[in-house]
Design a protein around this motif. Structure first.
Motif, PDB file in Angstrom:
ATOM      1  N   CYS A   3       0.830  -1.231   0.000  1.00 31.52           N
ATOM      2  CA  CYS A   3       0.000   0.000   0.000  1.00 31.52           C
ATOM      3  C   CYS A   3       0.853   1.266   0.000  1.00 31.52           C
ATOM      4  CB  CYS A   3      -0.909   0.002   1.234  1.00 31.52           C
ATOM      5  SG  CYS A   3      -2.140  -1.297   1.198  1.00 31.52           S
ATOM      6  N   HIS A  29      -2.507  -3.508  -7.891  1.00 31.22           N
ATOM      7  CA  HIS A  29      -2.715  -3.298  -6.454  1.00 31.22           C
ATOM      8  C   HIS A  29      -4.102  -2.710  -6.198  1.00 31.22           C
ATOM      9  CE1 HIS A  29      -1.640  -2.640  -2.243  1.00 31.22           C
ATOM     10  NE2 HIS A  29      -2.282  -1.465  -2.376  1.00 31.22           N
ATOM     11  N   CYS A  33      -6.971  -3.967  -3.565  1.00 34.61           N
ATOM     12  CA  CYS A  33      -6.936  -3.249  -2.268  1.00 34.61           C
ATOM     13  C   CYS A  33      -8.028  -2.189  -2.228  1.00 34.61           C
ATOM     14  CB  CYS A  33      -5.551  -2.636  -2.042  1.00 34.61           C
ATOM     15  SG  CYS A  33      -5.430  -1.696  -0.511  1.00 34.61           S
ATOM     16  N   CYS A  36      -6.731   1.451  -0.965  1.00 33.57           N
ATOM     17  CA  CYS A  36      -5.990   2.232  -1.969  1.00 33.57           C
ATOM     18  C   CYS A  36      -6.902   2.626  -3.121  1.00 33.57           C
ATOM     19  CB  CYS A  36      -4.774   1.440  -2.468  1.00 33.57           C
ATOM     20  SG  CYS A  36      -3.481   1.332  -1.226  1.00 33.57           S
TER      21      CYS A  36
END
Ligand SMILES: [Zn+2]
Length: 145
Positions: A3, A29, A33, A36
């Motif tokens: 992160c 990512h 996530c 994020c």
């Protein structure tokens, strides 16, 4: 990608300024996530809002520059060359000239007085035998007759 790294690259990702490998790593990512992705969406909204703000120019800046450019250049003051130093020099020169004139007059008067005194001395020598109380002028008038 973790992160911390993804958030560090977030603004460059949004500006599409990352190298292709990093772009795809951040994208991967974000898919996995939620936090994020939330951050990404919030920044996207913020950037969208900022793009809608009209550019703000300082009021009257260009107008004041144009006025200065169009304004005629100022004529130099009539006695701009006369600064303080040259004025002081002029006063000193005038004082020197005045002093030399006064010295010349004084010297001339001194010579005149010396000559008159010498003449008086000669006269008093001439009439040294005249008894006191006898008017020299009356005596000279008598001589002239
Ligand atoms: Zn994350």
């Amino acid at each position: 990608m973790r992160c911390k790294a993804a958030r560090k690259l977030m603004s460059r990702y949004l500006d599409d300024e990352l190298p292709p490998g990093a772009m795809s790593a951040v994208q991967e990512h974000l898919v996995g996530c939620d936090e994020c992705r939330g951050e990404h969406d919030a920044q996207l909204v913020l950037w969208g809002l900022l793009e809608r703000v009209p550019p703000v120019e300082p009021p009257d800046l260009f107008a004041s520059i144009e006025r200065r450019l169009e304004a005629p250049t100022r004529e130099p003051a009539p006695f701009a060359w006369l600064n303080l130093r040259s004025a002081a020099l002029a006063v000193a020169a005038a004082a020197l000239i005045g002093l030399s004139i006064w010295m010349g007059i004084w010297a001339g008067e001194t010579r005149h007085h010396t000559a008159v005194a010498a003449h008086d001395g000669e006269l008093s020598e001439l009439f040294s035998d005249v008894p006191p109380g006898f008017e020299v002028v009356a005596l000279l008038e008598r001589i002239g007759e």
